[in-house]
Every structure is written in C-alpha cells, then in structure tokens.
Design a protein around this motif. Structure first.
Motif, PDB file in Angstrom:
ATOM      1  N   GLU A  31      53.575  27.378   3.823  1.00 19.94           N
ATOM      2  CA  GLU A  31      52.737  27.980   2.781  1.00 19.94           C
ATOM      3  C   GLU A  31      51.255  27.808   3.092  1.00 19.94           C
ATOM      4  OE1 GLU A  31      53.852  26.687  -1.144  1.00 19.94           O
ATOM      5  OE2 GLU A  31      55.962  27.181  -0.777  1.00 19.94           O
ATOM      6  N   LYS A  32      50.894  26.659   3.637  1.00 21.72           N
ATOM      7  CA  LYS A  32      49.496  26.405   4.009  1.00 21.72           C
ATOM      8  C   LYS A  32      49.038  27.396   5.076  1.00 21.72           C
ATOM      9  CE  LYS A  32      46.628  22.934   6.282  1.00 21.72           C
ATOM     10  NZ  LYS A  32      46.625  21.615   6.927  1.00 21.72           N
ATOM     11  N   ILE A  33      49.846  27.570   6.126  1.00 13.32           N
ATOM     12  CA  ILE A  33      49.491  28.493   7.208  1.00 13.32           C
ATOM     13  C   ILE A  33      49.482  29.934   6.683  1.00 13.32           C
ATOM     14  CG2 ILE A  33      50.169  29.361   9.488  1.00 13.32           C
ATOM     15  CD1 ILE A  33      48.992  26.507   9.419  1.00 13.32           C
ATOM     16  N   HIS A  34      50.444  30.273   5.841  1.00 15.51           N
ATOM     17  CA  HIS A  34      50.480  31.612   5.249  1.00 15.51           C
ATOM     18  C   HIS A  34      49.228  31.850   4.415  1.00 15.51           C
ATOM     19  CE1 HIS A  34      51.714  34.819   2.462  1.00 15.51           C
ATOM     20  NE2 HIS A  34      52.333  35.284   3.543  1.00 15.51           N
ATOM     21  N   GLY A  35      48.837  30.857   3.645  1.00 15.45           N
ATOM     22  CA  GLY A  35      47.645  30.968   2.809  1.00 15.45           C
ATOM     23  C   GLY A  35      46.363  31.140   3.605  1.00 15.45           C
ATOM     24  N   SER A  36      46.345  30.651   4.835  1.00 18.29           N
ATOM     25  CA  SER A  36      45.157  30.779   5.688  1.00 18.29           C
ATOM     26  C   SER A  36      45.064  32.164   6.323  1.00 18.29           C
ATOM     27  CB  SER A  36      45.182  29.724   6.793  1.00 18.29           C
ATOM     28  OG  SER A  36      46.137  30.059   7.795  1.00 18.29           O
ATOM     29  N   GLY A  37      46.122  32.970   6.145  1.00 21.02           N
ATOM     30  CA  GLY A  37      46.143  34.298   6.749  1.00 21.02           C
ATOM     31  C   GLY A  37      46.596  34.304   8.196  1.00 21.02           C
ATOM     32  N   ARG A  38      47.012  33.161   8.723  1.00 25.09           N
ATOM     33  CA  ARG A  38      47.417  33.068  10.131  1.00 25.09           C
ATOM     34  C   ARG A  38      48.906  33.323  10.345  1.00 25.09           C
ATOM     35  NH1 ARG A  38      42.838  33.670  11.741  1.00 25.09           N
ATOM     36  NH2 ARG A  38      41.336  32.008  11.939  1.00 25.09           N
TER      37      ARG A  38
END
Length: 114
Positions: A31-38
């Motif tokens: 979720e963190k990586i998804h939230g960063s747009g990466r």
C-alpha cells in the motif's frame, strides 16, 4: 522505467523464521509503494507445488508438474514498479519484507517496439 522485483524464498521456512514477515506487513508495504505512485502491480503466488511447466520442442508440447528447476528458493511473488533508475528500484526492493528471509531479484523490463 519499469522494473520487476522477483521475490524468492524457501516456502518451507518462509513463515517459520523469527524475521518472517506477516501478510499484514507485506500488505502495508504494498500500500505504501502504491500510494507513492510507483507500484504498477504486485501479487503473491500460490505454493510451488501448484506450478506447471510448459516446454515446446520441435513443435511438441511437454507439460511437467512443478517448477522449472529444483532450487533452494522458489519464486513467491513479484512487484512491478516504476522507478527513475536502478538505484531507486533497488531502494524499493530492499523494503520488501520478504527480502529479510529470502531474496529479491531486480530486473529492468525490456520495452518492446510495437
């Protein structure tokens, strides 16, 4: 640039080691990586015992139950990420919780000319 982070682990010990990640930790990182747009995609795979390997030789199809090769670590899942360069992809991969008990192979995705 797109990078594929291939997560490998020994599925027999993945969840039994002291440093083994729990699903909730893996989900939080995704979720963190998804939230960063990466994050472009990420999936965990079923156990290696569910694998089927296909080969075509001289036009003949051969089907084998199980993985392609016997190894200590098996492909457990993947993250497909967008990163500026290899260093950023490595930074993302080093945060994958399963890297503590297995390994993560980072490979650039080859762009096909269509």
């Amino acid at each position: 640039m797109k990078y594929l982070c291939l997560v490998y682990s020994d599925e027999n010990t993945l969840h039994s080691l002291p440093d083994s990640p729990h699903d909730s930790e893996c989900n939080a990182y995704a979720e963190k990586i998804h939230g960063s747009g990466r994050m472009l995609a990420a999936e965990a795979l079923q156990p290696v015992s569910t694998a089927t390997t296909i080969r075509v030789r001289s036009g003949k199809v051969s089907i084998t139950d199980g993985p392609f090769a016997e190894t200590k670590e098996q492909l457990a899942g993947f993250y497909l990420v967008e990163a500026h360069d290899l260093n950023e992809a490595i930074q993302i991969a080093s945060g994958i919780p399963a890297a503590r008990v297995g390994s993560v192979e980072v490979r650039p995705v080859r762009q096909l000319e269509l």
